[in-house]
Design a protein around this motif. Structure first.
Motif, short mmCIF file in Angstrom:
data_model
loop_
_atom_site.label_atom_id
_atom_site.label_comp_id
_atom_site.label_asym_id
_atom_site.label_seq_id
_atom_site.Cartn_x
_atom_site.Cartn_y
_atom_site.Cartn_z
N PRO A 131 -4.68 -7.79 -5.00
CA PRO A 131 -4.75 -6.33 -5.10
C PRO A 131 -3.50 -5.70 -4.47
O PRO A 131 -2.96 -6.21 -3.48
CB PRO A 131 -5.99 -5.98 -4.28
CG PRO A 131 -6.02 -7.04 -3.21
CD PRO A 131 -5.46 -8.30 -3.84
N VAL A 171 -4.68 -4.93 -9.68
CA VAL A 171 -5.01 -6.33 -9.37
C VAL A 171 -4.27 -7.23 -10.33
O VAL A 171 -4.31 -7.03 -11.55
CB VAL A 171 -6.52 -6.59 -9.46
CG1 VAL A 171 -6.82 -8.06 -9.14
CG2 VAL A 171 -7.29 -5.68 -8.52
N GLN A 224 -5.38 4.56 0.64
CA GLN A 224 -6.59 3.76 0.83
C GLN A 224 -7.13 3.18 -0.47
O GLN A 224 -8.30 2.78 -0.55
CB GLN A 224 -7.67 4.57 1.58
CG GLN A 224 -7.15 5.14 2.89
CD GLN A 224 -8.16 5.93 3.68
OE1 GLN A 224 -9.36 5.88 3.41
NE2 GLN A 224 -7.69 6.67 4.68
N ALA A 225 -6.29 3.07 -1.50
CA ALA A 225 -6.74 2.55 -2.79
C ALA A 225 -7.28 1.13 -2.67
O ALA A 225 -8.23 0.75 -3.37
CB ALA A 225 -5.59 2.59 -3.80
N LEU A 226 -6.70 0.31 -1.78
CA LEU A 226 -7.15 -1.07 -1.66
C LEU A 226 -8.52 -1.17 -1.00
O LEU A 226 -9.19 -2.20 -1.11
CB LEU A 226 -6.12 -1.92 -0.89
CG LEU A 226 -5.08 -2.62 -1.76
CD1 LEU A 226 -4.26 -1.64 -2.56
CD2 LEU A 226 -4.18 -3.50 -0.90
N SER A 281 -0.97 -1.73 -4.24
CA SER A 281 -0.45 -0.46 -4.73
C SER A 281 1.07 -0.51 -4.58
O SER A 281 1.60 -1.29 -3.78
CB SER A 281 -1.00 0.72 -3.92
OG SER A 281 -2.38 0.92 -4.17
N GLY A 332 -10.85 1.32 -3.92
CA GLY A 332 -10.84 0.83 -5.30
C GLY A 332 -10.28 1.83 -6.29
O GLY A 332 -10.09 1.50 -7.47
N ASP A 333 -9.99 3.06 -5.85
CA ASP A 333 -9.48 4.12 -6.73
C ASP A 333 -8.07 3.76 -7.19
O ASP A 333 -7.13 3.81 -6.41
CB ASP A 333 -9.51 5.46 -6.00
CG ASP A 333 -9.04 6.62 -6.87
OD1 ASP A 333 -8.90 6.43 -8.10
OD2 ASP A 333 -8.79 7.71 -6.32
N ARG A 334 -7.93 3.38 -8.45
CA ARG A 334 -6.64 3.02 -9.06
C ARG A 334 -6.00 1.80 -8.39
O ARG A 334 -4.78 1.63 -8.45
CB ARG A 334 -5.68 4.22 -9.04
CG ARG A 334 -6.12 5.36 -9.96
CD ARG A 334 -5.16 6.54 -9.88
NE ARG A 334 -3.81 6.12 -10.20
CZ ARG A 334 -3.16 6.42 -11.34
NH1 ARG A 334 -3.76 7.13 -12.27
NH2 ARG A 334 -1.93 6.03 -11.54
N LYS A 335 -6.80 0.97 -7.77
CA LYS A 335 -6.29 -0.28 -7.21
C LYS A 335 -5.78 -1.17 -8.34
O LYS A 335 -6.46 -1.34 -9.35
CB LYS A 335 -7.40 -1.00 -6.43
CG LYS A 335 -7.00 -2.35 -5.88
CD LYS A 335 -8.12 -2.98 -5.06
CE LYS A 335 -9.27 -3.45 -5.91
NZ LYS A 335 -10.28 -4.19 -5.11
N GLY A 392 -1.26 4.44 -6.86
CA GLY A 392 -2.61 4.74 -6.41
C GLY A 392 -2.57 5.63 -5.19
O GLY A 392 -1.56 5.71 -4.49
N ILE A 452 0.85 -1.19 0.00
CA ILE A 452 0.00 0.00 0.00
C ILE A 452 0.88 1.24 0.00
O ILE A 452 2.05 1.19 0.39
CB ILE A 452 -0.95 0.05 1.23
CG1 ILE A 452 -0.16 0.00 2.55
CG2 ILE A 452 -1.99 -1.06 1.16
CD1 ILE A 452 -0.99 0.25 3.79
#
Length: 284
Positions: free
Chosen positions: A157, A268, A258-260, A159, A263-266, A255, A71
């Motif tokens: 997932p 995978v 808190q992307a994970l 970042s 979901g913002d720019r997460k 990202g 992250i």
């Protein structure tokens, strides 16, 4: 001609890499988060490194190029919620705290740092992975390519980011060019005008931008220009200063914080696949 990769004890234990043609060099501390603690380019030390703080292992490192994985930034309550289970995952992840493996690239143009999952990482992030980061200090540039491998049987997932600290002479005589007009001020978690944030470098800033192209850090005292060249998906920029330290962090992230969770720019990765994230810094 000097050896390309040698072990050194002063001014602290590290490995010293000298590029065979450019003569530029890297200092690397694999056992402390795969940290690149020095980058000499054209005879100048580009990276800021607080050696006194580094000598106290109870404190987080201030300097070099810490690696952010899985992250960037922090999660609410330092917890990663997955499938009904809360995993303890502290700010910026664990890669910057773990021992990495170091080896010379076959063509001797740089080094490869690698990190694999372990029982400790699986307790915080339940995905088997392998990171391979190749660093090449070619003439007037540092190229960094990181390949993330999903070694498990579930979609992974993540970042990824880098947190390099750069020397500047005076924060009041430092400029940044190429950033978007608006940014996210991490100190207030609110949108802000980038120009207003840049005026506050001497007071301390922490903000994220989505730039359209390269971002240039200019030291008006020495005339040194450092340019970050992004490549998607590693194309967000975070700017951070911590006065009175004479340094600016210009960080490529994949990202936002808190992307994970959001979901913002997460990113995978499917099982058995990999992805390479690249960026480069040039000096003029």
């Amino acid at each position: 001609m000097p050896m390309t990769l040698t072990q050194q004890t002063a001014p602290y234990a590290h490995w010293d890499f000298v590029h065979p043609s450019s003569g530029d060099r890297l200092r690397i501390i694999p056992e402390r988060g795969g940290l690149v603690s020095g980058w000499v380019c054209g005879g100048q030390e580009i990276l800021y490194f607080d050696q006194d703080r580094y000598a106290d292992p109870s404190k987080s490192i201030r300097g070099g190029i810490p690696v952010l994985f899985p992250i960037c930034g922090n999660l609410p309550g330092d917890v990663l919620p997955l499938d009904g289970i809360d995993y303890p995952l502290k700010q910026h992840g664990f890669a910057r705290d773990l021992p990495w493996q170091l080896q010379l690239l076959d063509d001797q143009s740089g080094v490869r740092l690698s990190l694999s999952s372990s029982e400790a990482t699986l307790a915080a992030y339940p995905f088997p992975f392998r990171l391979e980061m190749e660093l090449r200090p070619v003439a007037s540039e540092l190229e960094i390519a990181t390949t993330v491998h999903n070694c498990g049987d579930a979609a992974m997932p993540f970042s990824f980011g880098l947190h390099p600290y750069f020397n500047v002479s005076d924060l009041a005589q430092t400029r940044l060019m190429g950033l978007a007009e608006r940014c996210l001020n991490h100190l207030e978690m609110a949108e802000a005008a980038t120009a207003d944030q840049l005026k506050r470098l001497p007071q301390g800033v922490d903000f994220l931008c989505r730039p359209a192209g390269p971002v240039t850090l200019i030291d008006d005292v020495t005339g040194l220009k450092l340019e970050l060249h992004h490549q998607a998906p590693l194309d967000l920029s975070v700017v951070w200063t911590e006065p009175p330290r004479r340094m600016v962090c210009l960080e490529p992230w994949s990202g936002p914080r808190q992307a994970l969770v959001s979901g913002d720019r997460k990113l995978v990765l499917e099982p058995g696949t990999h992805q390479t994230l690249t960026c480069r810094y040039s000096v003029s």
